[in-house]
Design an enzyme around this catalytic site. Sequence first.
Site, PDB file in Angstrom:
ATOM      1  N   HIS A  49      31.296  17.842  52.063  1.00  0.00           N
ATOM      2  CA  HIS A  49      30.239  17.253  52.894  1.00  0.00           C
ATOM      3  C   HIS A  49      30.468  15.758  53.068  1.00  0.00           C
ATOM      4  CE1 HIS A  49      28.002  15.379  49.471  1.00  0.00           C
ATOM      5  NE2 HIS A  49      28.441  16.419  48.790  1.00  0.00           N
ATOM      6  N   ASP A  91      27.859  13.881  54.292  1.00  0.00           N
ATOM      7  CA  ASP A  91      26.581  13.171  54.141  1.00  0.00           C
ATOM      8  C   ASP A  91      26.461  12.628  52.722  1.00  0.00           C
ATOM      9  OD1 ASP A  91      26.301  15.881  53.254  1.00  0.00           O
ATOM     10  OD2 ASP A  91      24.120  15.681  53.291  1.00  0.00           O
ATOM     11  N   ASP A 123      31.021  11.295  45.651  1.00  0.00           N
ATOM     12  CA  ASP A 123      30.281  12.479  46.097  1.00  0.00           C
ATOM     13  C   ASP A 123      30.034  12.392  47.593  1.00  0.00           C
ATOM     14  OD1 ASP A 123      28.787  14.755  46.265  1.00  0.00           O
ATOM     15  OD2 ASP A 123      27.156  14.049  45.006  1.00  0.00           O
ATOM     16  N   GLU A 139      24.474  18.592  53.001  1.00  0.00           N
ATOM     17  CA  GLU A 139      24.552  19.143  51.647  1.00  0.00           C
ATOM     18  C   GLU A 139      23.523  18.485  50.762  1.00  0.00           C
ATOM     19  OE1 GLU A 139      25.645  20.150  47.619  1.00  0.00           O
ATOM     20  OE2 GLU A 139      25.498  18.143  48.420  1.00  0.00           O
ATOM     21  N   GLU A 140      23.357  17.165  50.923  1.00  0.00           N
ATOM     22  CA  GLU A 140      22.424  16.412  50.067  1.00  0.00           C
ATOM     23  C   GLU A 140      20.982  16.590  50.536  1.00  0.00           C
ATOM     24  OE1 GLU A 140      23.583  15.249  47.439  1.00  0.00           O
ATOM     25  OE2 GLU A 140      25.497  14.234  47.685  1.00  0.00           O
ATOM     26  N   GLU A 157      33.617  18.966  45.359  1.00  0.00           N
ATOM     27  CA  GLU A 157      32.541  18.242  44.659  1.00  0.00           C
ATOM     28  C   GLU A 157      33.096  17.618  43.369  1.00  0.00           C
ATOM     29  OE1 GLU A 157      29.500  17.551  45.395  1.00  0.00           O
ATOM     30  OE2 GLU A 157      29.015  18.927  47.036  1.00  0.00           O
TER      31      GLU A 157
END
Length: 389
Positions: free
Chosen positions: A74, A76, A107, A142-143, A171
């Site tokens: 991801h 984001d 991340d 994702e977040e 991740e």
Amino acid sequence: MAARLDPVDLTRALVRCPSVTPSDAGALAVLEGALVPLGFTCHRLKFSQAGTPDVDNLYARLGTGRPHFCFAGHTDVVPPGDVGAWSAGPFAGEVIDGRLIGRGTVDMKGAIGAFVAAAAAFLEGRRDGFKGSISLLITGDEEGPAINGTVKVLEWMKAKGEIPDHCLVGEPTNREALGETVKIGRRGSLNALLTVYGTQGHTAYPQHADNPIRRLMRMLTAIADRPLDEGTAHFEPSRAEVTSIDVGNPTTNLIPGKVTARFNVRFNDRHSGESLKAWIGQRCAEVGGRFDLACEVSGESFLCPPGPWTDRLATAIRGATGRTPALDTGGGTSDARFIRNLCPVAEFGLSSATGHKVDEAVTVADLVSLTEVYRRLLAGYFADPPCPA
Ligand SMILES: [Zn+2]
């Protein structure tokens, strides 16, 4: 012919896009700009759903043959928090003393930079002879609520027959040193709201009242006082943690008529969301009285059993870092919980130590090592595919 790409340059370019969920801020365009010259076909997938923000996603694939290997991640990020506390701008992408500082470095924009740089290095000199496929599934959700992201990209992929043979999620999986830990599954998570009813009354005349708090305490003891099991081959014991008990009663001589409690259960592969709901309901019923139980399962537990696929990954990690990774299922959830419905999935990325914090940072050395892990993984995977052709 593919050109060498620098994972640090790529990660910096991504960090400079302030892509706080659900904003893309140009991050996917940076990726497309790097992937198209390598030969990837890019699909921008924008999804919307009433009540949630629209989200941009990217699916890119090089090649049409099998085996088909997919990198997932991801772009984001979570908000920077107290910007004044950062030692460099959270979206400036500055390298100070060998560390690239910025929101999302760990991340997980660093891993995405490494995906692309590794693919470029792997393809260098072997483009014409390459018969397999490499794809990237990159989401911008994702977040956040995780509604218009991976779940919908996977539906799109299924509809188009884009089914990878294996997937690696980037991740951050290591606690400290790169190479410590691979995630081969995740525990499930269930949130419960328990309401216990009694009869309101005077504390001096409890015989005329029925205090629901006493029953609630016995229910919570039965549910959360000890682990639910002893753990399984690849999972730690399942456990319920009480997060809130609420009566809201300011009066000292009043027995309340109602009390609520909330708890979260992280559970292993001995249970499912359904079996757990039934187990919790039974523990409450044994105590008796009137109660309401509402459960919401945010993810079932899953496991990608160790085998040829995880061996390829462990070999690549050992070759690049000198460490033999532990195969682990601890920690929180990730988009792997959705991907596992499509193909076997494992997770390996950077060290999570600074993730979501002020001064989130990755060392340049780790970015280079992670790229080498992914490059070796591609080389080992396609040289000896861990699946029937
Ligand atoms: Zn993440």
